[in-house]
Design an enzyme around this catalytic site. Structure first.
Site, mmCIF file in Angstrom:
data_model
loop_
_atom_site.group_PDB
_atom_site.id
_atom_site.type_symbol
_atom_site.label_atom_id
_atom_site.label_comp_id
_atom_site.label_asym_id
_atom_site.label_seq_id
_atom_site.Cartn_x
_atom_site.Cartn_y
_atom_site.Cartn_z
ATOM 1 N N CYS A 2 11.361 3.657 3.196
ATOM 2 C CA CYS A 2 12.330 4.305 4.084
ATOM 3 C C CYS A 2 12.392 5.824 3.896
ATOM 4 C CB CYS A 2 13.717 3.736 3.836
ATOM 5 S SG CYS A 2 13.811 1.945 3.908
ATOM 6 N N ARG A 27 5.003 6.807 4.994
ATOM 7 C CA ARG A 27 5.648 5.999 3.954
ATOM 8 C C ARG A 27 5.750 4.533 4.359
ATOM 9 N NH1 ARG A 27 9.126 9.543 0.615
ATOM 10 N NH2 ARG A 27 10.553 7.830 0.274
ATOM 11 N N TRP A 74 12.237 0.461 6.313
ATOM 12 C CA TRP A 74 11.369 -0.650 5.922
ATOM 13 C C TRP A 74 12.300 -1.795 5.547
ATOM 14 C CZ3 TRP A 74 10.269 -3.551 1.465
ATOM 15 C CH2 TRP A 74 9.051 -4.244 1.478
ATOM 16 N N ASN A 107 18.544 4.603 1.930
ATOM 17 C CA ASN A 107 17.353 4.037 1.282
ATOM 18 C C ASN A 107 17.809 3.301 0.032
ATOM 19 O OD1 ASN A 107 15.909 5.467 3.174
ATOM 20 N ND2 ASN A 107 15.041 6.930 1.719
ATOM 21 N N GLY A 108 17.190 2.157 -0.254
ATOM 22 C CA GLY A 108 17.536 1.434 -1.472
ATOM 23 C C GLY A 108 18.080 0.058 -1.181
ATOM 24 N N GLU A 498 -9.048 -4.190 -7.921
ATOM 25 C CA GLU A 498 -8.692 -3.160 -6.948
ATOM 26 C C GLU A 498 -9.404 -3.407 -5.618
ATOM 27 O OE1 GLU A 498 -7.317 0.396 -5.094
ATOM 28 O OE2 GLU A 498 -6.522 -1.038 -6.552
ATOM 29 N N LYS A 502 -7.506 -4.045 -2.007
ATOM 30 C CA LYS A 502 -7.758 -3.255 -0.804
ATOM 31 C C LYS A 502 -8.068 -4.157 0.390
ATOM 32 C CE LYS A 502 -6.887 0.739 -2.159
ATOM 33 N NZ LYS A 502 -5.805 0.088 -2.915
ATOM 34 N N GLU A 505 -4.847 -6.115 1.572
ATOM 35 C CA GLU A 505 -3.695 -5.393 2.096
ATOM 36 C C GLU A 505 -3.943 -4.761 3.451
ATOM 37 O OE1 GLU A 505 -2.258 -2.284 -0.481
ATOM 38 O OE2 GLU A 505 -4.253 -1.522 -0.888
ATOM 39 N N HIS A 521 -14.112 -21.745 -15.175
ATOM 40 C CA HIS A 521 -12.783 -22.204 -15.564
ATOM 41 C C HIS A 521 -11.855 -22.344 -14.351
ATOM 42 C CE1 HIS A 521 -13.578 -21.848 -19.890
ATOM 43 N NE2 HIS A 521 -14.306 -20.805 -19.553
ATOM 44 N N LYS A 620 4.243 2.860 1.823
ATOM 45 C CA LYS A 620 3.480 3.751 0.951
ATOM 46 C C LYS A 620 4.190 3.992 -0.370
ATOM 47 C CE LYS A 620 0.226 6.547 -0.246
ATOM 48 N NZ LYS A 620 -1.053 5.970 -0.657
#
Length: 625
Positions: A2, A27, A74, A107-108, A498, A502, A505, A521, A620
């Site tokens: 946000c 963001r 968000w 925000n929060g 990583e 990528k 997402e 395994h 973000k």
């Protein structure tokens, strides 16, 4: 996530507010809105589309005002629909229709919102949303007795959780009050008379200095518990205890948040731009490093590095994977025991604190809520040796750590981190060398060899980027897949993790990573011709074992996609696709091998038609727990 922008001025402030929202779009958000004080009342526009659509609505409704707040949301509490979008209004208690009195953005996350909601409903307040934010708006209204600043101070004293808020009241034009705890918030001081881009006497509030680029570069960073009062030509703020803060305690800093840095240029997406900026970002991050000295990380670093006997790394997401790579370096080169913790898990478990540990926090923004909370938890356990690896010099994380290394990746807009990751790795390798030197474990010859390799990184990365056409051919295969497996060994296992992150997402293909030795395994059961298996294959001590793992995949009709160093003698053939890396890079090879994985995720996402820079449900800067 946000974003907040607010202002008091003598001019129509709406274009500035909307411009600020556009600069915060990177963001991540799923709704947006603006509210102004206009003609003695409050007006607003809200949208679940992009800021561009909000601007059209503002123009159609002729919304103008000299005092206002704006927000990109968000979603946390309540679905991303218009009635849950910010700003939220409070009309006061009672069922009779009346004009809005309070406008607020937030925000929060407020943890005691259910308890507060019940108390406010009992007093006659009606709720129009499912958000925790609307609770704050009604709470401020319920406490208002003619002074908005005092009402906000009283309200935040009853909130449990994280918040950054900006609020104004219909009875007090030219006044905006802000407060923060756990979420970032800054004050932007308006320019003096004669400035070209700002009006004398106006003041601003925002969650990010980028929102105010081109408007003011005079920034005051609010600390935990601060409440700030913005009026025309003046502002003041108090700390959590209500003590008035002076200019010495909350200094005005000149912050150059260059708006030009967010221009897309010739690239199709920001992610693509940022992948190709990595040679420059690495060069900038290493600029000025003539030799390995602990003081690269701040005054007093040598004494700290001599004292510590272990390292504790705290991070989330991509930054966590950079920490996992660093663990291999720190233990192999500096011979220092290293523990890497997911920040959101560390703070909620019982741990055994070692006061001689160096706590290293890693974050692109330096405002990652879980990492900041983990840092404060570690400090609360008596761990006083702290160091931040961060891309934002003015962030809370850098300010709260005793030592820091600021990477110079530049503004990263795409949600999927790329250049921030590789610059973190460069900084962490420098940290490894500095610790090794402080412990007497780095010879002059070793230092010279490592520095030579680091200085060659920009050229080596440019050579890897030239492999893009081959990666595109891989992406053409992946576009039809729904699952993928990534394998790596040793310090390349975190690179496999990583790569999987990528892909999932931004392309929404389910992907997971395993140490290659773990194939038998469990994950080998998943391998079929429909499951692509991406393998990171540098020419290191584990290569022959990795080749055996690849044979296990091949024998079960699995299709391999291999990033192989030139001298690995791994060749393309039936069921195996090889991209040959330009050169083997030893301990620094993770920085090179990750780049084709970034390109693979990017081109697969483009081919699948997803929103590459703003993937669904993600943000973000994760500023809530």
């Amino acid at each position: 996530m946000c974003g907040i922008v607010g202002a008091v001025s003598t001019r129509n402030i709406v274009p500035i507010l909307v411009q600020g929202l556009q600069r915060l779009e990177y963001r991540g958000y799923d709704s947006c809105g603006v509210a102004v004080h206009a003609g003695g009342g409050l007006r607003r526009a809200r949208s679940t589309a992009r800021v561009a659509e909000l601007l059209e609505q503002i123009a159609a409704d002729h919304i103008e005002g000299t005092t206002g707040i704006a927000h990109t949301r968000w979603a946390t509490h309540g679905a991303p629909v218009v009635h849950n979008a910010h700003p939220h209004f409070s009309h006061g208690p009672g069922s009779a229709p009346r004009a809005a009195r309070v406008a607020l953005v937030h925000n929060g996350i407020i943890e005691n919102h259910d308890e507060l909601r019940a108390a406010l409903q009992a007093r006659g307040y009606a709720f129009a949303s499912q958000t925790d934010t609307e609770v704050i708006a009604h709470l401020v209204d319920s406490l208002y007795e003619g002074d908005l600043f005092e009402a906000v101070r009283a309200a935040v004293g009853r909130l449990h959780g994280a918040y950054a808020i900006a609020v104004f009241h219909k009875d007090e034009p030219h006044r905006v009050v802000g407060a923060r705890a756990g979420s970032p918030l800054i004050l932007g001081v308006g320019a003096t008379a004669g400035a070209s881009e700002s009006v004398d006497g106006e003041n601003f509030i925002a969650s990010d200095a980028m929102a105010l680029a081109g408007v003011t570069d005079q920034i005051v960073y609010l600390e935990e518990g601060d409440v700030v009062d913005l009026q025309l030509g003046r502002y003041w703020l108090v700390d959590r205890a209500g003590r008035r803060m002076t200019g010495t305690e909350r200094p005005v800093r000149t912050v150059h948040a260059h708006s030009g840095a967010v221009e897309l240029g010739p690239y199709r997406h920001y992610m693509q731009k940022e992948i190709f900026e990595q040679p420059r970002a690495i060069a900038d991050t290493l600029e000025g490093v003539q030799g390995i000295v602990p003081e690269l990380f701040g005054d007093g670093a040598y004494e700290v590095f001599k004292k510590i006997d272990s390292v504790l790394i705290l991070a989330c997401g991509t930054s966590y994977y950079s920490g996992c790579v660093a663990k291999y370096w720190l233990e192999a080169i500096a011979k220092i025991p290293t523990q890497v913790e997911i920040a959101s898990e560390y703070r909620y478990r019982e741990s055994v604190p070692n006061p001689n540990s160096l706590v290293v926090t890693i974050s692109q923004s330096g405002e990652t809520a879980d990492t900041l909370a983990a840092l404060r938890h570690a400090q609360g356990l008596g761990l006083r040796h702290t160091l931040a690896i961060c891309n934002v010099a003015t962030s809370a994380m850098v300010r709260e750590c005793a030592l820091a290394y600021v990477t110079r990746a530049g503004v990263e807009i795409g949600v999927a981190s790329t250049k921030a990751f590789t610059t973190q790795l460069a900084a962490l390798f420098l940290l490894t060398l500095a610790l090794a030197q402080a412990k007497g474990r780095l010879s002059d010859e070793q230092e010279a060899a490592h520095l030579k390799a680091m200085r060659h990184l920009p050229a080596a990365l440019s050579a890897v980027l030239a492999l893009e056409p081959q990666v595109i051919s891989w992406a053409e295969d992946f576009v039809r897949k729904e699952n993928a497996l990534f394998l790596g060994r040793g310090l390349h296992y975190p690179i496999a993790m990583e790569g999987a992150l990528k892909l999932k997402e931004i392309s929404y293909i389910h992907a997971e990573a395993y140490p290659a030795g773990e194939l038998k395994h469990g994950p080998l059961a998943l391998v079929t011709s429909a499951m692509p298996v991406v393998t990171v294959a540098p020419n290191d001590a584990l290569l022959e074992k990795l080749k055996s793992n690849m044979q296990e995949v091949h024998a079960r009709a699995g299709v391999l996609y291999v990033l192989a160093d030139a001298d690995t003698r791994i060749e393309s053939g039936e069921g195996i696709h090889v991209i040959r890396m330009p050169e083997h890079y030893g301990q620094l090879s993770p920085l090179l091998h990750v780049v084709p994985l970034q390109l693979l995720a990017y081109h697969t996402a483009v081919a699948r038609g997803t929103d590459v820079d703003k993937p669904r449900n993600l943000a973000k800067s994760v500023t809530v727990e």
